[in-house]
Design an enzyme around this catalytic site. Structure first.
Site, short mmCIF file in Angstrom:
data_model
loop_
_atom_site.label_atom_id
_atom_site.label_comp_id
_atom_site.label_asym_id
_atom_site.label_seq_id
_atom_site.Cartn_x
_atom_site.Cartn_y
_atom_site.Cartn_z
N CYS A 44 0.86 -1.19 0.00
CA CYS A 44 0.00 0.00 0.00
C CYS A 44 0.89 1.24 0.00
CB CYS A 44 -0.94 0.00 1.21
SG CYS A 44 -0.14 0.28 2.81
N CYS A 107 30.31 20.20 -3.51
CA CYS A 107 30.43 21.65 -3.44
C CYS A 107 30.69 22.06 -1.99
CB CYS A 107 29.15 22.31 -3.94
SG CYS A 107 29.14 24.11 -3.77
N CYS A 112 24.92 24.43 -0.07
CA CYS A 112 24.72 23.66 -1.30
C CYS A 112 25.11 22.19 -1.11
CB CYS A 112 25.53 24.29 -2.44
SG CYS A 112 25.34 23.45 -4.03
N CYS A 151 41.75 22.22 -3.13
CA CYS A 151 41.68 22.40 -1.67
C CYS A 151 40.32 22.00 -1.08
CB CYS A 151 41.97 23.85 -1.30
SG CYS A 151 43.58 24.43 -1.88
N HIS A 156 39.60 30.66 -2.96
CA HIS A 156 40.47 31.51 -2.17
C HIS A 156 41.08 32.59 -3.08
CE1 HIS A 156 43.29 28.59 -3.88
NE2 HIS A 156 42.67 27.65 -3.20
N CYS A 161 47.01 27.86 -4.17
CA CYS A 161 46.72 26.75 -3.25
C CYS A 161 47.81 26.63 -2.19
CB CYS A 161 46.60 25.44 -4.04
SG CYS A 161 45.14 25.35 -5.10
N CYS A 194 32.19 14.20 8.97
CA CYS A 194 32.70 15.31 8.16
C CYS A 194 33.32 16.42 9.01
CB CYS A 194 31.58 15.91 7.30
SG CYS A 194 30.31 16.77 8.24
N CYS A 204 14.35 15.47 17.76
CA CYS A 204 15.07 14.38 18.42
C CYS A 204 16.58 14.54 18.27
CB CYS A 204 14.63 13.04 17.84
SG CYS A 204 15.14 12.78 16.13
N CYS A 209 23.83 15.60 8.76
CA CYS A 209 24.64 16.77 8.43
C CYS A 209 24.47 17.12 6.95
CB CYS A 209 26.12 16.52 8.76
SG CYS A 209 26.97 15.47 7.55
#
Length: 225
Positions: A44, A107, A112, A151, A156, A161, A194, A204, A209
């Site tokens: 169902c 990204c 995002c 990176c 930046h 880098c 991460c 809860c 993340c």
């Protein structure tokens, strides 16, 4: 399939044929039952919706709920069952399963976190940036923000880098100390997958993340939040 019994409606009205869901054992109109492609197990809509949501929120791609069955549930069949947010998560899961680990690029924009392949990033960047600023300069296919593919951080500007990594190394101890102090003060926890900070606003203790890893909020840390 033999356990899913078909029976006629008790009245001659337009209710038609009914079928028993093998999960909840409730009767539903047969033509409204969800059929899994490949194995043709049927459920169902309420039960299959609950199954899809539970699997997606716990980080996996949903398959047929029947014990031992490995038939996959195609995202095209879930368009009318899932909310847009869950469809986005399912689309992300499908993409994660098809892109080799070494080809995955996320990204770094906090709002995002779109998953892309290296080829996708390179092609989109070449098509949208007339003149590349420096090696590693890339553009997200969804939010269109620039980031450094080397990176794995937002772009930046005015730093190579090497210069950026040197800057981070020289300032990491001071930044980490300030961040940990702020996290303690605000009652934040940290995702062990991460390493991003998480704030429990409501609900809860189970959280997801921005990279869709699953954790349980540290209750001791969150007591004073």
């Amino acid at each position: 399939m033999s356990s899913q019994l078909l029976k006629l409606a008790s009245s001659s009205s337009a209710k038609g044929v009914k079928e028993t869901c093998s999960i909840c054992y409730e009767d539903s109109v047969a033509k409204l039952m969800f059929s899994v492609d490949g194995c043709w197990h049927r459920y169902c809509t309420f039960c299959i919706e609950q199954h899809l949501e539970a699997k997606l929120l716990h980080g996996s791609l949903p398959k047929c709920p029947s014990e031992g069955c490995k038939s996959e549930i195609r995202i095209e069949r879930c368009q009318k069952l899932l909310a847009p947010k869950l469809l986005d998560i399912m689309s992300q899961r499908v993409k994660e399963a098809t892109i080799p680990a070494v080809e995955k690029v996320y990204c770094p924009n906090p709002t995002c976190s779109t998953l892309m392949s290296i080829n996708e990033v390179q092609e989109y960047t070449r098509a949208t940036i007339v003149r590349l600023q420096e090696p590693g300069s890339s553009r997200c296919i969804k939010c269109h923000e620039l980031f450094c593919a080397n990176c794995k951080v937002p772009w930046h500007s005015y730093k190579s880098c090497i210069m950026y990594k040197r800057y981070i190394h020289n300032n990491s101890d001071n930044v980490d100390t300030k961040l940990k102090s702020l996290a303690t003060k605000k009652g934040w926890s940290q995702c062990r997958q991460c390493a991003n900070m998480i704030e429990l606003a409501e609900g809860c203790y189970h959280i997801t993340c921005r990279y869709h890893f699953h954790e349980y909020f540290d209750k001791e840390v969150g007591k004073d939040a």
